[in-house]
Write a protein that holds these residues in place. Structure first.
Motif, PDB file in Angstrom:
ATOM      1  N   ARG A 164     -12.573-125.117  30.696  1.00 27.06           N
ATOM      2  CA  ARG A 164     -13.217-125.771  29.564  1.00 27.06           C
ATOM      3  C   ARG A 164     -13.768-127.150  29.907  1.00 27.06           C
ATOM      4  N   ASP A 165     -13.086-127.853  30.834  1.00 28.21           N
ATOM      5  CA  ASP A 165     -13.483-129.232  31.100  1.00 28.21           C
ATOM      6  C   ASP A 165     -12.814-129.726  32.380  1.00 28.21           C
ATOM      7  N   ILE A 166     -13.452-130.705  33.015  1.00 34.77           N
ATOM      8  CA  ILE A 166     -12.853-131.415  34.150  1.00 34.77           C
ATOM      9  C   ILE A 166     -12.920-132.897  33.825  1.00 34.77           C
ATOM     10  N   GLN A 167     -11.786-133.572  33.961  1.00 33.12           N
ATOM     11  CA  GLN A 167     -11.738-134.998  33.646  1.00 33.12           C
ATOM     12  C   GLN A 167     -11.170-135.776  34.828  1.00 33.12           C
ATOM     13  N   HIS A 214      -9.026-128.506  32.733  1.00 28.48           N
ATOM     14  CA  HIS A 214      -8.525-128.009  31.457  1.00 28.48           C
ATOM     15  C   HIS A 214      -8.986-126.557  31.242  1.00 28.48           C
ATOM     16  N   PHE A 215      -8.031-125.676  30.995  1.00 26.88           N
ATOM     17  CA  PHE A 215      -8.314-124.251  30.796  1.00 26.88           C
ATOM     18  C   PHE A 215      -7.949-123.822  29.380  1.00 26.88           C
ATOM     19  N   GLU A 216      -8.720-122.899  28.844  1.00 30.23           N
ATOM     20  CA  GLU A 216      -8.340-122.272  27.583  1.00 30.23           C
ATOM     21  C   GLU A 216      -7.270-121.224  27.878  1.00 30.23           C
ATOM     22  N   ALA A 219      -2.080-125.184  30.807  1.00 29.77           N
ATOM     23  CA  ALA A 219      -3.278-125.578  30.054  1.00 29.77           C
ATOM     24  C   ALA A 219      -4.127-126.527  30.898  1.00 29.77           C
ATOM     25  N   VAL A 220      -3.456-127.276  31.795  1.00 27.81           N
ATOM     26  CA  VAL A 220      -4.149-128.239  32.653  1.00 27.81           C
ATOM     27  C   VAL A 220      -3.603-128.124  34.071  1.00 27.81           C
ATOM     28  N   CYS A 229      -0.444-129.268  42.052  1.00 24.35           N
ATOM     29  CA  CYS A 229       0.507-128.937  41.001  1.00 24.35           C
ATOM     30  C   CYS A 229       0.934-127.480  41.151  1.00 24.35           C
ATOM     31  N   GLN A 230       2.027-127.162  40.513  1.00 17.09           N
ATOM     32  CA  GLN A 230       2.538-125.795  40.539  1.00 17.09           C
ATOM     33  C   GLN A 230       1.809-124.981  39.467  1.00 17.09           C
ATOM     34  N   ILE A 231       1.226-123.851  39.873  1.00 15.44           N
ATOM     35  CA  ILE A 231       0.544-122.975  38.919  1.00 15.44           C
ATOM     36  C   ILE A 231       1.521-121.892  38.463  1.00 15.44           C
ATOM     37  N   ASP A 232       1.694-121.800  37.162  1.00 13.23           N
ATOM     38  CA  ASP A 232       2.627-120.821  36.588  1.00 13.23           C
ATOM     39  C   ASP A 232       1.882-119.502  36.338  1.00 13.23           C
ATOM     40  N   TRP A 233       1.753-118.731  37.414  1.00 12.56           N
ATOM     41  CA  TRP A 233       0.981-117.485  37.346  1.00 12.56           C
ATOM     42  C   TRP A 233       1.702-116.419  36.542  1.00 12.56           C
ATOM     43  N   HIS A 234       0.934-115.623  35.803  1.00 12.78           N
ATOM     44  CA  HIS A 234       1.499-114.427  35.189  1.00 12.78           C
ATOM     45  C   HIS A 234       1.806-113.419  36.296  1.00 12.78           C
ATOM     46  N   LYS A 235       2.740-112.553  36.048  1.00 11.96           N
ATOM     47  CA  LYS A 235       3.161-111.582  37.054  1.00 11.96           C
ATOM     48  C   LYS A 235       1.963-110.750  37.544  1.00 11.96           C
TER      49      LYS A 235
END
Length: 361
Positions: free
Chosen positions: A165-168, A185-187, A195-196, A226-232
């Motif tokens: 959605r956005d990069i800040q 920022h992700f939807e 979310a970020v 950062c750690q990405i909390d991936w879905h299985k």
């Protein structure tokens, strides 16, 4: 210039004239040839130069504070950009006013206009009427248009980046160590829970005690992802491979599965770490320099001028600048060649100038 240091400052490594990449041209004999009394005065000048470097460092610290101050002024405009891109708001007619190149439109032949109208009508008939929300694939289009980023984006990344959605850019607070953070920022999506996603670039603005004269401004010294909390089953940074193993004694065969690293844009959030002692292998050093260069490019170019990269106008400007430089070089070479012809120097044994090396953010 060291390619890592160059990338830390958002620069490109430039070969030294007559020298090799990364090796400064020095004249160690110069100082040793001076009379003792003159050398003593030169040492006094060096002390003054070192003091200048420390003042320059303070200047850049204040520049960083100024960047942080003006970032708060830009942010409302960037927030409005995000709302339009995501379709959260619809701009007014007044906000959409933009001058068009009427002369260029008049040059378009009437038959071409007519053909375009017919084609547009056919397309409208072929597909159901739709009203896209916001500006679809805004950031993904930018990523795929910029060479530095498109090399990172894999096909399996694209469905995920459609949810961006956005990069800040966020600057460190007053009194904190100098740094800037990229926020993606992700939807809500079916790939991860974050979310970020963040990437922090740590900087310093002080001369090196062992080499104060090398100071040229703030430089990136490290970065943290950062750690990405991936879905299985949705982690695109790894892939599962199957491998057959044969038992040496019994001769039986079994199939095992294991996960191995996979090329992905999202490896950007798991960067190579800078070595505290500065000793790194060539591949790691190259990857680190590239990471620093990309971080600087996001901060200085992509985020502030996103719409121009979406339309391609920023890319055209960069290409034009490169062509201008190339043409200038060619003219200079032609002039030199003409002088050689006039002098009649065609000795094949004459030493030829060696081409400058090029580097790879």
């Amino acid at each position: 210039m060291d390619p890592v240091k160059a990338a830390r400052r958002g620069e490109q490594a430039i070969p030294n004239p007559g020298g090799q990449m990364g090796k400064p041209v020095v004249f160690p004999f110069m100082e040793s040839m001076l009379p003792k009394v003159v050398k003593r005065r030169v040492h006094a000048l060096k002390r003054l130069q070192e003091q200048c470097a420390h003042i320059e460092a303070k200047f850049y610290e204040e520049v960083h504070e100024l960047e942080r101050k003006y970032a708060t002024l830009y942010q409302p405009l960037f927030d409005k950009r995000r709302e339009i891109v995501t379709g959260a708001v619809e701009p007014t007619d007044e906000e959409c006013e933009w001058p068009t190149d009427e002369d260029e439109e008049e040059e378009l032949a009437e038959e071409v206009k007519e053909k375009a109208t017919i084609e547009d009508a056919k397309k409208e008939e072929a597909k159901p009427e739709e009203d896209p929300k916001g500006i679809p694939d805004f950031w993904l289009t930018i990523f795929k248009s910029v060479d530095m980023l498109s090399d990172m984006v894999q096909e399996h990344d694209e469905p995920i980046l459609k949810h961006l959605r956005d990069i800040q850019v966020k600057f460190s607070e007053p009194g904190q160590p100098m740094s800037f953070t990229l926020e993606f920022h992700f939807e809500p999506n079916g790939y991860f829970n974050n979310a970020v996603l963040t990437k922090v670039y740590k900087m310093k603005s002080e001369p090196d005690a062992s080499d104060p004269f090398s100071f040229e401004g703030p430089e990136i010294i490290d970065c943290e992802g950062c750690q990405i909390d991936w879905h299985k089953g949705k982690d695109v940074t790894v892939k599962t491979i199957k491998k057959k193993q044969k038992h040496k004694g019994r001769g039986t065969v079994r199939t095992v599965t294991k996960q191995v690293p996979n090329d992905s844009f999202f490896n950007f959030f798991n960067p190579v770490k800078a070595s505290p002692d500065g000793e790194m292998d060539e591949d790691s050093e190259f990857n680190l320099a590239t990471d620093f260069e990309i971080g600087h490019f996001f901060r200085e170019r992509i985020v502030p001028r996103a719409v121009l990269y979406f339309t391609g106008e920023a890319l055209e400007d960069e290409s034009f600048e490169e062509e201008e430089m190339e043409e200038g070089d060619e003219e200079e070479q032609d002039e030199e060649g003409d002088e050689d012809d006039e002098e009649g120097d065609t000795d094949p044994k004459k030493e030829q100038p060696q081409p400058a090396e090029c580097k790879q953010q």
